[in-house]
Scaffold this motif. Structure first.
Motif, short mmCIF file in Angstrom:
data_model
loop_
_atom_site.label_atom_id
_atom_site.label_comp_id
_atom_site.label_asym_id
_atom_site.label_seq_id
_atom_site.Cartn_x
_atom_site.Cartn_y
_atom_site.Cartn_z
N VAL A 104 -16.98 34.69 81.50
CA VAL A 104 -17.13 36.01 82.09
C VAL A 104 -16.28 36.02 83.36
CG1 VAL A 104 -18.72 37.71 83.05
CG2 VAL A 104 -19.47 36.22 81.18
N ASP A 105 -15.15 36.70 83.30
CA ASP A 105 -14.21 36.75 84.42
C ASP A 105 -14.37 38.09 85.13
OD1 ASP A 105 -12.18 36.54 86.21
OD2 ASP A 105 -10.55 36.34 84.76
N ALA A 106 -15.14 38.07 86.22
CA ALA A 106 -15.41 39.30 87.00
C ALA A 106 -14.35 39.42 88.08
CB ALA A 106 -16.81 39.25 87.59
N GLY A 107 -13.22 39.99 87.73
CA GLY A 107 -12.07 40.05 88.63
C GLY A 107 -12.01 41.31 89.46
N LEU A 117 1.79 29.75 85.00
CA LEU A 117 1.55 31.11 85.47
C LEU A 117 0.47 31.78 84.63
CD1 LEU A 117 2.55 33.51 87.29
CD2 LEU A 117 4.22 34.00 85.48
N THR A 118 -0.50 32.42 85.29
CA THR A 118 -1.57 33.08 84.55
C THR A 118 -1.23 34.54 84.27
OG1 THR A 118 -2.77 33.77 86.54
CG2 THR A 118 -3.30 31.60 85.63
N GLU A 119 -1.91 35.10 83.27
CA GLU A 119 -1.73 36.50 82.87
C GLU A 119 -3.07 37.03 82.37
OE1 GLU A 119 0.81 37.03 79.51
OE2 GLU A 119 -0.12 35.44 78.33
N PRO A 120 -3.23 38.36 82.26
CA PRO A 120 -4.48 38.92 81.75
C PRO A 120 -4.65 38.68 80.25
CG PRO A 120 -3.21 40.55 82.99
CD PRO A 120 -2.30 39.40 82.72
N ILE A 121 -5.88 38.80 79.79
CA ILE A 121 -6.16 38.77 78.35
C ILE A 121 -5.48 39.96 77.67
CG2 ILE A 121 -8.02 39.03 76.65
CD1 ILE A 121 -8.04 36.32 77.84
N PHE A 122 -4.93 39.72 76.49
CA PHE A 122 -4.27 40.78 75.71
C PHE A 122 -3.17 41.47 76.51
CE2 PHE A 122 -8.53 41.31 73.31
CZ PHE A 122 -8.21 40.26 72.47
N ASN A 123 -2.40 40.66 77.22
CA ASN A 123 -1.29 41.22 77.99
C ASN A 123 -0.28 41.87 77.05
OD1 ASN A 123 0.14 41.82 80.29
ND2 ASN A 123 0.93 39.76 80.61
N THR A 148 -5.95 33.52 82.32
CA THR A 148 -6.83 32.90 83.30
C THR A 148 -8.07 32.32 82.64
OG1 THR A 148 -6.07 34.53 84.93
CG2 THR A 148 -8.07 33.31 85.45
N ALA A 149 -8.63 33.04 81.67
CA ALA A 149 -9.86 32.57 81.01
C ALA A 149 -9.64 31.24 80.30
CB ALA A 149 -10.35 33.62 80.02
N ARG A 150 -8.42 31.00 79.83
CA ARG A 150 -8.14 29.72 79.15
C ARG A 150 -8.23 28.56 80.12
NH1 ARG A 150 -8.27 25.78 77.01
NH2 ARG A 150 -7.10 24.90 75.25
N LEU A 151 -7.79 28.76 81.35
CA LEU A 151 -7.91 27.70 82.35
C LEU A 151 -9.36 27.48 82.75
CD1 LEU A 151 -4.87 28.47 84.71
CD2 LEU A 151 -4.99 26.90 82.76
N VAL A 152 -10.16 28.55 82.77
CA VAL A 152 -11.58 28.42 83.05
C VAL A 152 -12.25 27.59 81.96
CG1 VAL A 152 -13.76 29.67 83.30
CG2 VAL A 152 -11.67 30.58 84.34
N GLU A 153 -11.92 27.89 80.70
CA GLU A 153 -12.50 27.15 79.57
C GLU A 153 -12.10 25.68 79.62
OE1 GLU A 153 -12.65 25.21 75.75
OE2 GLU A 153 -10.81 25.78 76.80
N ALA A 154 -10.88 25.41 80.10
CA ALA A 154 -10.40 24.02 80.13
C ALA A 154 -11.23 23.15 81.06
CB ALA A 154 -8.94 23.99 80.57
N GLY A 155 -11.89 23.75 82.05
CA GLY A 155 -12.72 22.97 82.97
C GLY A 155 -14.20 23.06 82.67
#
Length: 402
Positions: free
Chosen positions: A154-157, A96-102, A128-135
């Motif tokens: 850069v996560d433009a959500g 499950l994903t969550e925002p940065i600094f939740n 979410t950014a951690r999963l982006v970095e993983a790829g």
């Protein structure tokens, strides 16, 4: 034991089983009420409605954080139901994903609901950014490359834009930057602009979101384009190449609008036509100049430069060469090129900006790939471990993998 990967975005939930790519679904993360019939629709059930004018959306998120749990639980119930994913929680591992600094209280609520209400077998809660970095390796170097030492995400959500630097898979917290401009603000800005100039569209979030996605783009030279569109009102007047007319849906014969001329033999009346010209690129310009709409913050290009400057000097060149932009706003044509050019103009190092083919689902896709690796197994907390460790230690455990 199957693994369910759930990218819980504030606009939409991207979900599906890691072992079965065909199970992937995108569900609106909201409860929607129609204007005429006052009926309520949870998640993707709105697709069954023909009354799409003047929709009222209730989101679980406020300012990017999950606070309305009644709405979120209703949407999750729909996602886990037999009509969507057919999930049996006690036989399923959840990522499950969550925002940065939740916030810790939100994390505590999330863990309690996952384990105590739904009873999932295990949980991995990850930004979410951690999963982006993983790829990042596949996107930057290809299949034959090695994992990059540093990556800048850069996560433009939907709610805002985050800039998150990583070194060897670890988040550099001091370098994280946030810009309070996202897809929702751009849609609202477009609604206000169009309502002032043409038709009253303030209640038409569904329509204007589609207009933004189909018509808007990021200008590579804003001053040049704004001069080129001086006096332009859509394509009907002056024949400006940047002008066009969007055919609004009537919700009787059509549910979706389209750009006039993009479909053969389309016959429409003037009352269905929405002319667009400089609105197409002036709206996304708020990503680079938030002060133009009253938000006294740096643009995303300045946030990138400041995020890099906050990291150790020896990382600067690598971070600038490995920028990945994802999220719904990353789908805007020209965003990657404009961001690269704006950042390059402010630094001496070489700048490279990468965007995946599908920026919206990139984090979910990486989560599916990661779920089958031993690294993700070490991140898991089982239901038995949660009951033994307690909420505080569980929060600390997931915080160590951000």
């Amino acid at each position: 034991m199957r693994t369910l990967v759930l990218d819980n975005g504030s606009f939409a939930i991207k979900c599906g089983y890691a072992e079965d790519e065909t199970s992937a679904r995108t569900i609106p993360n909201s409860v929607t009420r129609t204007k005429r019939t006052k009926r309520m629709y949870v998640g993707d059930l709105i697709d069954s409605s023909t009354d799409l004018s003047g929709l009222y959306y209730r989101s679980p998120f406020e300012r990017g954080y999950l606070v309305h749990w009644d709405v979120q639980l209703a949407v999750w119930d729909r996602v886990f139901s037999s009509d969507v994913l057919g999930c049996t929680p006690n036989e399923t591992d959840l990522m499950l994903t969550e925002p940065i600094f939740n916030l810790h209280q939100i994390q505590r609520n999330m863990d309690e609901i996952v384990f105590e209400e739904y009873g999932f077998a295990s949980l991995v809660r990850v930004p979410t950014a951690r999963l982006v970095e993983a790829g990042a390796r596949d996107l930057i170097y290809g299949d034959e490359g090695r994992d990059p030492e540093c990556v800048l995400v850069v996560d433009a959500g939907h709610a805002f834009t985050h800039v998150v630097p990583y070194h060897m898979g670890r988040q550099i917290a001091s370098g994280v930057r946030r810009v309070d401009v996202g897809g929702r603000l751009l849609t609202n800005y477009l609604k206000e602009t169009v309502s002032f100039r043409y038709w009253d569209m303030m209640d038409e979030t569904f329509i204007m979101s589609a207009v933004k996605e189909k018509c808007c783009f990021v200008s590579q030279d804003f001053k040049r384009d704004i001069e080129a569109t001086r006096g332009c009102v859509g394509r009907r007047r002056g024949g400006n190449p940047l002008g066009l007319e969007y055919v609004l849906p009537d919700f009787s014969t059509s549910r979706q609008g389209f750009i006039q001329g993009s479909q053969p033999d389309d016959i429409v009346t003037d009352s269905q036509l929405l002319p667009l010209c400089n609105e197409r690129f002036a709206i996304p310009e708020a990503l680079f100049h938030p002060s133009d709409i009253g938000i006294e913050q740096a643009g995303i290009h300045q946030a990138v430069v400041r995020a890099v400057a906050a990291c150790p000097a020896e990382m600067h060149a690598v971070l600038l060469a490995n920028i990945i932009v994802v999220g719904g706003s990353a789908c805007l044509p020209g965003l990657r090129q404009r961001l690269q050019g704006e950042v390059q103009a402010q630094v001496s190092h070489r700048v490279r900006v990468f965007a995946p083919q599908d920026p919206v689902h990139w984090a979910w896709q990486n989560g599916c790939a990661l779920a089958t690796q031993s690294r993700a197994r070490s991140w898991q907390v089982s239901k038995a471990q949660y009951e033994e460790m307690g909420a505080h230690r569980t929060i600390a455990h997931f915080g160590s993998i951000s």
